[in-house]
Design a protein around this motif. Structure first.
Motif, PDB file in Angstrom:
ATOM      1  N   PRO A  54       0.819  -1.213   0.000  1.00 55.41           N
ATOM      2  CA  PRO A  54       0.000   0.000   0.000  1.00 55.41           C
ATOM      3  C   PRO A  54       0.851   1.262   0.000  1.00 55.41           C
ATOM      4  CG  PRO A  54      -0.070  -1.078   2.147  1.00 55.41           C
ATOM      5  CD  PRO A  54       0.644  -2.016   1.217  1.00 55.41           C
ATOM      6  N   VAL A  55       0.432   2.264  -0.763  1.00 55.64           N
ATOM      7  CA  VAL A  55       1.068   3.574  -0.648  1.00 55.64           C
ATOM      8  C   VAL A  55       0.747   4.118   0.746  1.00 55.64           C
ATOM      9  CG1 VAL A  55      -0.893   4.884  -1.631  1.00 55.64           C
ATOM     10  CG2 VAL A  55       1.440   5.803  -1.767  1.00 55.64           C
ATOM     11  N   VAL A  56       1.752   4.751   1.354  1.00 59.78           N
ATOM     12  CA  VAL A  56       1.590   5.365   2.677  1.00 59.78           C
ATOM     13  C   VAL A  56       2.164   6.785   2.644  1.00 59.78           C
ATOM     14  CG1 VAL A  56       1.521   3.190   3.968  1.00 59.78           C
ATOM     15  CG2 VAL A  56       3.738   4.273   3.469  1.00 59.78           C
ATOM     16  N   HIS A  57       2.078   7.474   3.761  1.00 60.83           N
ATOM     17  CA  HIS A  57       2.441   8.897   3.826  1.00 60.83           C
ATOM     18  C   HIS A  57       1.565   9.715   2.876  1.00 60.83           C
ATOM     19  CE1 HIS A  57       5.938   8.092   6.335  1.00 60.83           C
ATOM     20  NE2 HIS A  57       6.384   7.216   5.458  1.00 60.83           N
ATOM     21  N   VAL A  58       0.332   9.314   2.703  1.00 62.36           N
ATOM     22  CA  VAL A  58      -0.610  10.089   1.896  1.00 62.36           C
ATOM     23  C   VAL A  58      -1.650  10.697   2.830  1.00 62.36           C
ATOM     24  CG1 VAL A  58      -0.335   9.011  -0.355  1.00 62.36           C
ATOM     25  CG2 VAL A  58      -1.776   7.889   1.360  1.00 62.36           C
ATOM     26  N   SER A  59      -1.849  12.002   2.694  1.00 60.97           N
ATOM     27  CA  SER A  59      -2.829  12.703   3.515  1.00 60.97           C
ATOM     28  C   SER A  59      -4.237  12.475   2.953  1.00 60.97           C
ATOM     29  CB  SER A  59      -2.522  14.202   3.512  1.00 60.97           C
ATOM     30  OG  SER A  59      -2.787  14.742   2.216  1.00 60.97           O
ATOM     31  N   ASP A  85      -4.301  14.157  -0.331  1.00 57.85           N
ATOM     32  CA  ASP A  85      -3.667  13.370  -1.392  1.00 57.85           C
ATOM     33  C   ASP A  85      -4.584  12.235  -1.839  1.00 57.85           C
ATOM     34  OD1 ASP A  85      -1.225  14.841  -1.112  1.00 57.85           O
ATOM     35  OD2 ASP A  85      -0.621  13.511   0.527  1.00 57.85           O
ATOM     36  N   ALA A  86      -5.198  11.552  -0.876  1.00 59.33           N
ATOM     37  CA  ALA A  86      -6.083  10.430  -1.198  1.00 59.33           C
ATOM     38  C   ALA A  86      -7.281  10.907  -2.011  1.00 59.33           C
ATOM     39  CB  ALA A  86      -6.540   9.745   0.090  1.00 59.33           C
ATOM     40  N   MET A 142      -9.269  -5.586   4.660  1.00 53.67           N
ATOM     41  CA  MET A 142     -10.063  -4.459   5.152  1.00 53.67           C
ATOM     42  C   MET A 142      -9.636  -4.074   6.571  1.00 53.67           C
ATOM     43  SD  MET A 142     -12.046  -3.424   2.690  1.00 53.67           S
ATOM     44  CE  MET A 142     -13.177  -2.298   3.515  1.00 53.67           C
ATOM     45  N   VAL A 143      -9.024  -5.002   7.297  1.00 50.11           N
ATOM     46  CA  VAL A 143      -8.445  -4.649   8.606  1.00 50.11           C
ATOM     47  C   VAL A 143      -6.976  -5.042   8.625  1.00 50.11           C
ATOM     48  CG1 VAL A 143     -10.656  -4.869   9.787  1.00 50.11           C
ATOM     49  CG2 VAL A 143      -9.065  -6.801   9.782  1.00 50.11           C
ATOM     50  N   GLY A 144      -6.229  -4.339   9.462  1.00 49.58           N
ATOM     51  CA  GLY A 144      -4.789  -4.533   9.524  1.00 49.58           C
ATOM     52  C   GLY A 144      -4.093  -3.913   8.320  1.00 49.58           C
ATOM     53  N   ASN A 145      -2.773  -4.076   8.287  1.00 49.53           N
ATOM     54  CA  ASN A 145      -1.907  -3.530   7.228  1.00 49.53           C
ATOM     55  C   ASN A 145      -1.836  -2.010   7.299  1.00 49.53           C
ATOM     56  OD1 ASN A 145       0.028  -4.401   5.433  1.00 49.53           O
ATOM     57  ND2 ASN A 145      -1.274  -4.098   3.636  1.00 49.53           N
ATOM     58  N   VAL A 146      -2.763  -1.274   6.677  1.00 52.54           N
ATOM     59  CA  VAL A 146      -2.745   0.189   6.814  1.00 52.54           C
ATOM     60  C   VAL A 146      -4.145   0.719   7.121  1.00 52.54           C
ATOM     61  CG1 VAL A 146      -0.720   0.650   5.374  1.00 52.54           C
ATOM     62  CG2 VAL A 146      -2.994   0.513   4.306  1.00 52.54           C
ATOM     63  N   TRP A 147      -4.169   1.783   7.902  1.00 48.76           N
ATOM     64  CA  TRP A 147      -5.410   2.535   8.076  1.00 48.76           C
ATOM     65  C   TRP A 147      -5.878   3.057   6.725  1.00 48.76           C
ATOM     66  CZ3 TRP A 147      -8.258   2.965  12.399  1.00 48.76           C
ATOM     67  CH2 TRP A 147      -7.661   2.721  13.638  1.00 48.76           C
ATOM     68  N   GLU A 148      -7.190   3.231   6.578  1.00 48.94           N
ATOM     69  CA  GLU A 148      -7.761   3.707   5.320  1.00 48.94           C
ATOM     70  C   GLU A 148      -8.599   4.966   5.574  1.00 48.94           C
ATOM     71  OE1 GLU A 148      -9.727   0.500   3.250  1.00 48.94           O
ATOM     72  OE2 GLU A 148      -8.224  -0.948   3.929  1.00 48.94           O
ATOM     73  N   GLY A 179      -3.085   4.587   4.479  1.00 53.37           N
ATOM     74  CA  GLY A 179      -3.324   4.576   3.043  1.00 53.37           C
ATOM     75  C   GLY A 179      -4.811   4.777   2.759  1.00 53.37           C
ATOM     76  N   PHE A 180      -5.282   4.229   1.670  1.00 50.48           N
ATOM     77  CA  PHE A 180      -6.693   4.420   1.308  1.00 50.48           C
ATOM     78  C   PHE A 180      -7.063   3.482   0.177  1.00 50.48           C
ATOM     79  CE2 PHE A 180      -6.312   6.688  -2.792  1.00 50.48           C
ATOM     80  CZ  PHE A 180      -4.964   7.000  -2.777  1.00 50.48           C
ATOM     81  N   ARG A 181      -8.376   3.316  -0.031  1.00 51.04           N
ATOM     82  CA  ARG A 181      -8.876   2.664  -1.258  1.00 51.04           C
ATOM     83  C   ARG A 181      -9.958   3.541  -1.855  1.00 51.04           C
ATOM     84  NH1 ARG A 181      -9.968  -3.246  -0.027  1.00 51.04           N
ATOM     85  NH2 ARG A 181      -8.791  -2.917   1.871  1.00 51.04           N
ATOM     86  N   VAL A 182     -10.253   3.320  -3.116  1.00 52.38           N
ATOM     87  CA  VAL A 182     -11.129   4.200  -3.898  1.00 52.38           C
ATOM     88  C   VAL A 182     -12.516   3.576  -4.035  1.00 52.38           C
ATOM     89  CG1 VAL A 182     -11.477   5.288  -6.141  1.00 52.38           C
ATOM     90  CG2 VAL A 182      -9.179   5.160  -5.162  1.00 52.38           C
ATOM     91  N   ALA A 183     -13.545   4.404  -3.851  1.00 55.05           N
ATOM     92  CA  ALA A 183     -14.935   3.992  -4.090  1.00 55.05           C
ATOM     93  C   ALA A 183     -15.439   4.682  -5.351  1.00 55.05           C
ATOM     94  CB  ALA A 183     -15.806   4.376  -2.902  1.00 55.05           C
TER      95      ALA A 183
END
Ligand SMILES: [Ca+2]
Length: 296
Positions: A143-148, A151-152, A233-239, A289-293
């Protein structure tokens, strides 16, 4: 988690709204049907200030959601196409988990007050997630990280989508199950004793036994997808979600969902589907990080 906050920089005119185009979106999108679900913590085990209760029936319109969080490779394509400069690059600093730091000592401005396992590191941003000597190209499927949040939001608009609402995120995370703790059920381990998500094992923050196989981020298609076909959907990075954390503060922090590789029950039992956290729209860290809807 308590990443750093920074003053708002000048607006960056690099995000370009686009018509919906799945080929530009965050990889595979999963269509989710309209429905009604029980939102909230059925176990009453959340932090009271997070307001995970009461459980309430909530309707959802049909929508689509990224099967994974956006990867470094996908974010690189966005930056190449738009010239977007992230907030962490504009500010020149972001929050790196201390044991992961890989860079010159003089790049470390110091620990983040109250959370000494976070370091404020100059030159840490999405291309250099652990510091100047790290390289996101070697983590292309992570996952991309350090994204505000900003940015997301810019990435999502470029992809012809948007960030998911909290309602959409939790509906998707539950994977078609009702009243469960995690996307797969109630137990963090499989029947054969394997971890089902990337969080922290051992004692936080001094010893990570990495029984789940990952000290820091994991590739986005690690572990098993949930009942909707959505990964981690859980763990790894916050979304990041689209929503504000407190409706009474409409310009305030945005909600984060899903927990991260730093979550441990002793400190942050927020890798549950109902759990919530938040940060300001310009905050960045190595575990967010984030995911797109988008439309179904
Ligand atoms: Ca782990």
């Amino acid at each position: 988690m308590q990443p750093i906050e920074s003053p708002a920089p000048p607006q960056s005119p690099t995000s370009r709204p686009a018509p919906y185009d799945a080929t530009r979106a965050a990889g595979e999108r999963i269509d989710l049907p309209a429905g009604v679900f029980a939102m909230g913590d059925a176990f009453d085990e959340g932090y009271p200030a997070d307001r995970e209760t009461p459980v309430r029936e909530v309707p959802v319109e049909a929508f689509s959601l990224g099967a994974t969080t956006v990867t470094n490779a996908e974010f690189a394509a966005f930056v190449a196409a738009t010239g977007h400069r992230t907030d962490a690059e504009l500010f020149g600093v972001s929050a790196v988990f201390a044991p992961a730091h890989s860079g010159p000592v003089d790049a470390v401005l110091g620990p983040v007050p109250g959370t000494p396992w976070w370091l404020s590191v100059q030159g840490a941003h999405w291309r250099t997630p652990h510091g100047a000597w790290s390289d996101a190209e070697l983590l292309a499927d992570h996952p991309v990280v350090h994204v505000s949040w900003r940015d997301a939001t810019a990435y999502a608009a470029w992809a012809g989508g948007r960030l998911p609402t909290e309602v959409e995120w939790e509906y998707a995370a539950r994977g078609g199950l009702a009243g469960r703790r995690y996307p797969w059920g109630d137990d963090v381990l499989t029947a054969t004793g394997d971890w089902q998500c990337n969080v922290w094992q051992g004692e936080f923050p001094t010893r990570n036994t990495a029984e789940d196989g990952h000290l820091f981020t994991a590739p986005v298609r690690s572990f098993a997808p949930n009942g909707h076909g959505l990964w981690q959907m859980v763990g790894n990075v916050w979304e990041w979600s689209a929503d504000v954390f407190d409706p009474a503060d409409p310009e305030g922090p945005r909600t984060l969902r899903g927990g991260s590789y730093l979550c441990h029950p002793s400190y942050c039992h927020r890798y549950r589907v109902s759990a919530r956290s938040s940060n300001t729209v310009t905050s960045t860290a190595a575990n967010v990080g984030f995911r797109v809807a988008g439309p179904a």
